[in-house]
Design a protein around this motif. Structure first.
Motif, PDB file in Angstrom:
ATOM      1  N   LEU A 136       0.833  -1.205   0.000  1.00  0.00           N
ATOM      2  CA  LEU A 136       0.000   0.000   0.000  1.00  0.00           C
ATOM      3  C   LEU A 136       0.867   1.254   0.000  1.00  0.00           C
ATOM      4  CD1 LEU A 136      -2.722  -1.077   2.593  1.00  0.00           C
ATOM      5  CD2 LEU A 136      -3.050  -0.822   0.120  1.00  0.00           C
ATOM      6  N   ASP A 137       1.943   1.234   0.767  1.00  0.00           N
ATOM      7  CA  ASP A 137       2.870   2.371   0.767  1.00  0.00           C
ATOM      8  C   ASP A 137       3.462   2.594  -0.618  1.00  0.00           C
ATOM      9  OD1 ASP A 137       2.430   2.748   3.473  1.00  0.00           O
ATOM     10  OD2 ASP A 137       4.311   1.793   4.105  1.00  0.00           O
ATOM     11  N   ALA A 138       3.824   1.499  -1.282  1.00  0.00           N
ATOM     12  CA  ALA A 138       4.393   1.618  -2.628  1.00  0.00           C
ATOM     13  C   ALA A 138       3.363   2.181  -3.607  1.00  0.00           C
ATOM     14  CB  ALA A 138       4.880   0.249  -3.110  1.00  0.00           C
ATOM     15  N   LEU A 139       2.120   1.734  -3.508  1.00  0.00           N
ATOM     16  CA  LEU A 139       1.076   2.272  -4.385  1.00  0.00           C
ATOM     17  C   LEU A 139       0.890   3.762  -4.155  1.00  0.00           C
ATOM     18  CD1 LEU A 139      -1.605  -0.566  -4.125  1.00  0.00           C
ATOM     19  CD2 LEU A 139      -0.060  -0.115  -6.042  1.00  0.00           C
ATOM     20  N   LEU A 147      -1.896   4.849 -11.860  1.00  0.00           N
ATOM     21  CA  LEU A 147      -3.295   4.542 -11.568  1.00  0.00           C
ATOM     22  C   LEU A 147      -4.242   5.558 -12.196  1.00  0.00           C
ATOM     23  CD1 LEU A 147      -3.035   3.425  -7.831  1.00  0.00           C
ATOM     24  CD2 LEU A 147      -3.527   1.967  -9.808  1.00  0.00           C
ATOM     25  N   HIS A 148      -3.784   6.793 -12.340  1.00  0.00           N
ATOM     26  CA  HIS A 148      -4.625   7.838 -12.920  1.00  0.00           C
ATOM     27  C   HIS A 148      -4.521   7.893 -14.449  1.00  0.00           C
ATOM     28  CE1 HIS A 148      -6.272   9.708  -9.327  1.00  0.00           C
ATOM     29  NE2 HIS A 148      -5.093   9.584  -8.751  1.00  0.00           N
ATOM     30  N   GLY A 149      -3.742   6.978 -15.034  1.00  0.00           N
ATOM     31  CA  GLY A 149      -3.605   6.947 -16.482  1.00  0.00           C
ATOM     32  C   GLY A 149      -4.700   6.130 -17.145  1.00  0.00           C
ATOM     33  N   PRO A 150      -4.525   5.822 -18.429  1.00  0.00           N
ATOM     34  CA  PRO A 150      -5.521   5.016 -19.149  1.00  0.00           C
ATOM     35  C   PRO A 150      -5.692   3.647 -18.493  1.00  0.00           C
ATOM     36  CG  PRO A 150      -3.963   6.031 -20.676  1.00  0.00           C
ATOM     37  CD  PRO A 150      -3.412   6.250 -19.304  1.00  0.00           C
ATOM     38  N   ASP A 152      -5.727  -0.038 -17.497  1.00  0.00           N
ATOM     39  CA  ASP A 152      -4.959  -1.221 -17.850  1.00  0.00           C
ATOM     40  C   ASP A 152      -5.146  -2.265 -16.752  1.00  0.00           C
ATOM     41  OD1 ASP A 152      -3.246  -0.563 -15.723  1.00  0.00           O
ATOM     42  OD2 ASP A 152      -1.703   0.275 -17.022  1.00  0.00           O
ATOM     43  N   MET A 153      -4.483  -3.406 -16.918  1.00  0.00           N
ATOM     44  CA  MET A 153      -4.694  -4.501 -15.974  1.00  0.00           C
ATOM     45  C   MET A 153      -4.147  -4.188 -14.587  1.00  0.00           C
ATOM     46  SD  MET A 153      -6.149  -7.291 -15.393  1.00  0.00           S
ATOM     47  CE  MET A 153      -6.723  -7.447 -17.086  1.00  0.00           C
ATOM     48  N   GLY A 154      -3.138  -3.338 -14.503  1.00  0.00           N
ATOM     49  CA  GLY A 154      -2.642  -2.942 -13.196  1.00  0.00           C
ATOM     50  C   GLY A 154      -3.719  -2.261 -12.375  1.00  0.00           C
ATOM     51  N   GLN A 155      -4.461  -1.366 -13.000  1.00  0.00           N
ATOM     52  CA  GLN A 155      -5.545  -0.668 -12.294  1.00  0.00           C
ATOM     53  C   GLN A 155      -6.657  -1.641 -11.892  1.00  0.00           C
ATOM     54  OE1 GLN A 155      -6.863   2.785 -14.525  1.00  0.00           O
ATOM     55  NE2 GLN A 155      -4.794   3.107 -15.269  1.00  0.00           N
TER      56      GLN A 155
END
Length: 200
Positions: A136-139, A147-150, A152-155
């Protein structure tokens, strides 16, 4: 295709969100499976020797299992670029971070649910939560711009991981100290795919 699933699993939710986002949901029959590490479902074991969900039974070819494998397959089939080539390694690393949160959180749930109360190993639970806290700290500190970009699977994976923390470990208050991440999730959780897959 058929997807063997349980709605409470964050790994299953990641796959079903991907089905929504890729438009492939109408092509897949969802099959609910009652399975635990102590009593795995026999049909699930026939599909996945690990006895884990999700498992995607294809019309041709062997069953696919592990949510990362299934999601990559669905994205490739739909051509939706949820693993964009120009930021592939970032997307994969973010997905792995989210999956690590899910794995640790599920293990805590299993420890408390399946082990006799007098045998629950609190130090081990604390160690698993330590993994979650560091992720969570890393995020919060490294990944908010991604995370605020287009989409993708990461989001998708992060959204499902945070949703599982709310479902099973809300008492730990993951939002404290992660206000940027909490703000992002508040908006992301309103996506139609997230609303449609929220555990009851």
């Amino acid at each position: 295709m058929k997807l063997m699933k349980s709605d409470a699993s964050p790994f299953v939710r990641k796959v079903v969100v991907t089905l929504h986002e890729t438009g492939l949901l109408p092509e897949v029959t969802l099959i609910d499976v009652a399975t635990t590490p102590l009593a795995p479902d026999s049909a699930l074991i026939a599909a996945n020797p690990m006895g884990k969900i999700p498992a995607l039974l294809r019309d041709s070819g062997p069953t696919l299992y592990d949510s990362r494998v299934i999601c990559r397959y669905l994205d490739d089939r739909a051509g939706t670029a949820l693993y964009p080539q120009d930021r592939l390694w970032d997307t994969l690393t973010l997905e792995a971070t989210a999956d690590g949160i899910m794995e640790a959180a599920v293990l805590i749930t299993y420890e408390m649910r399946f082990r006799p109360a007098d045998m629950v190993f609190q130090d081990w639970i604390d160690g698993q939560w330590g993994k979650i806290a560091r992720a969570l700290d890393a995020l919060e500190t490294r990944w908010l711009s991604h995370l605020h970009g287009p989409l993708d699977m990461g989001q998708i994976a992060v959204g499902c991981a945070l949703g599982y923390l709310d479902l099973r470990h809300d008492v730990r208050g993951w939002r404290t100290g992660h206000e940027g991440l909490a703000d992002w999730y508040a908006g992301y959780a309103q996506r139609e795919s997230m609303q449609a897959t929220a555990p009851a």
